[in-house]
Motif scaffolding. Structure first.
Motif, short mmCIF file in Angstrom:
data_model
loop_
_atom_site.label_atom_id
_atom_site.label_comp_id
_atom_site.label_asym_id
_atom_site.label_seq_id
_atom_site.Cartn_x
_atom_site.Cartn_y
_atom_site.Cartn_z
N GLU A 124 -9.60 10.41 7.24
CA GLU A 124 -8.68 9.65 6.32
C GLU A 124 -7.56 9.43 6.99
O GLU A 124 -7.22 9.65 8.03
N PRO A 172 0.88 -1.29 -0.11
CA PRO A 172 0.25 0.05 -0.06
C PRO A 172 0.87 1.29 0.09
O PRO A 172 0.44 2.35 -0.25
N ARG A 207 -4.13 8.35 1.61
CA ARG A 207 -5.49 8.32 1.81
C ARG A 207 -6.13 6.94 1.56
O ARG A 207 -7.29 6.63 2.37
N ARG A 208 -5.84 6.12 0.96
CA ARG A 208 -6.55 4.99 0.45
C ARG A 208 -5.88 3.71 1.09
O ARG A 208 -6.46 2.52 0.94
N VAL A 209 -5.05 3.80 2.05
CA VAL A 209 -4.53 2.75 2.77
C VAL A 209 -5.56 2.42 3.97
O VAL A 209 -6.25 3.20 4.55
N ALA A 210 -5.80 1.04 3.93
CA ALA A 210 -6.65 0.47 5.09
C ALA A 210 -6.02 0.32 6.35
O ALA A 210 -4.83 -0.38 6.29
N ARG A 243 -5.66 7.27 10.89
CA ARG A 243 -6.67 8.06 10.67
C ARG A 243 -6.72 9.43 11.29
O ARG A 243 -6.48 9.29 12.74
N ASP A 276 -2.43 11.57 -1.63
CA ASP A 276 -3.77 10.81 -2.01
C ASP A 276 -3.50 9.31 -1.85
O ASP A 276 -4.53 8.63 -1.75
N THR A 277 -2.27 8.93 -2.33
CA THR A 277 -2.22 7.38 -2.01
C THR A 277 -2.50 6.87 -0.68
O THR A 277 -2.87 6.08 -0.25
#
Length: 276
Positions: free
Chosen positions: A173, A72, A139-142, A199, A136-137
């Motif tokens: 986020e 990720p 932000r998409r990490v779980a 987060r 932006d990358t």
């Protein structure tokens, strides 16, 4: 901090190098309040140690560097984690837990020297685009890790600014968590120091970066312009108050008194223009 702590951290840094089979190759760099000590090693790599009482040697901040790794994070410009180790070390009356993290070496200087940017900088459009792409990358990490607690944010902002936050309107986020100019390099961009990631309020990284540049109005304005789409929202406004709270707490412990007035003025402008 005392010279004794610095000497002990230096000894632990040498022990960590032995454990990892690397050779110290540079002048050690002290972290804020002597909480950490780090140095370049053979390889080259970057070795960082800290020592904390057992009750503090746990949780999300403790293992942040080691957990910010894997697929990720592949497109984010950041050091790559190589190895970690923990062990107990004698320290006055109570043993402390030592943590050592070995990372890839970054051959670029940091933009700033600490939490507050103290000189003007002129960073190219490509640098800002790279920063935006990396965040932006991210932000998409779980993850379930947290930089901020919602209830703590609400109570802190109410106590400091007298503003009641509607948590139902706030978006969250994944954030770096400590995105000041001392944690960004140039001319080649690398995002350093990943112990706090998790987060947070949407826009929190941009808000902290703007606070970091509060003494450099042109740079702070550039941050707000680059991240206007997130800062000019309800969540972004709350994030700016949370970042102001973070920086005013520094003032409260005697650090950077010169930022007190401009940080509070910026927070008051956010309250007037976005939350009034």
């Amino acid at each position: 901090m005392s010279d004794a702590r610095r000497d002990r951290l230096a000894g632990l840094l040498a022990e960590a190098a032995t454990r990892f089979g690397v050779i110290l190759d540079g002048e050690p760099v002290r972290g804020a309040y002597d909480r950490t000590l780090a140095v370049r090693t053979s390889g080259p790599a970057w070795l960082r140690v800290t020592a904390q009482p057992p009750e503090w040697a746990r949780g999300e901040i403790w293992d942040g560097i080691a957990t910010a790794t894997g697929e990720p994070f592949g497109d984010i410009p950041m050091p790559r984690h190589l190895r970690s180790a923990e062990w107990a070390a004698p320290w006055d009356d109570v043993d402390q837990v030592v943590r050592a993290d070995l990372m890839t070496f970054v051959d670029q200087p940091a933009v700033g020297t600490g939490l507050v940017l103290e000189h003007p900088v002129d960073l190219p459009d490509t640098w800002w685009a790279g920063l935006r792409a990396g965040l932006d990358t991210l932000r998409r990490v779980a993850t379930e890790r947290r930089v901020l607690d919602p209830d703590a944010v609400r109570s802190s902002i109410l106590a400091l600014f007298g503003v009641e936050i509607d948590l139902g309107r706030v978006e969250w986020e994944v954030s770096h968590g400590d995105l000041h100019f001392g944690n960004l390099t140039a001319p080649g961009l690398t995002i350093l120091d990943w112990e706090y990631w998790g987060r947070a309020l949407a826009g929190y990284d941009a808000a902290v970066l703007a606070c970091s540049a509060i003494l450099q109005p042109d740079v702070a304005a550039r941050v707000r312009a680059e991240f206007a789409d997130v800062l000019d929202t309800y969540s972004g406004a709350v994030a700016q108050l949370a970042a102001a709270d973070k920086y005013l707490r520094l003032v409260g412990i005697g650090a950077h008194p010169e930022i007190a007035v401009p940080v509070r003025r910026q927070a008051e402008a956010v309250i007037r223009d976005r939350l009034g």
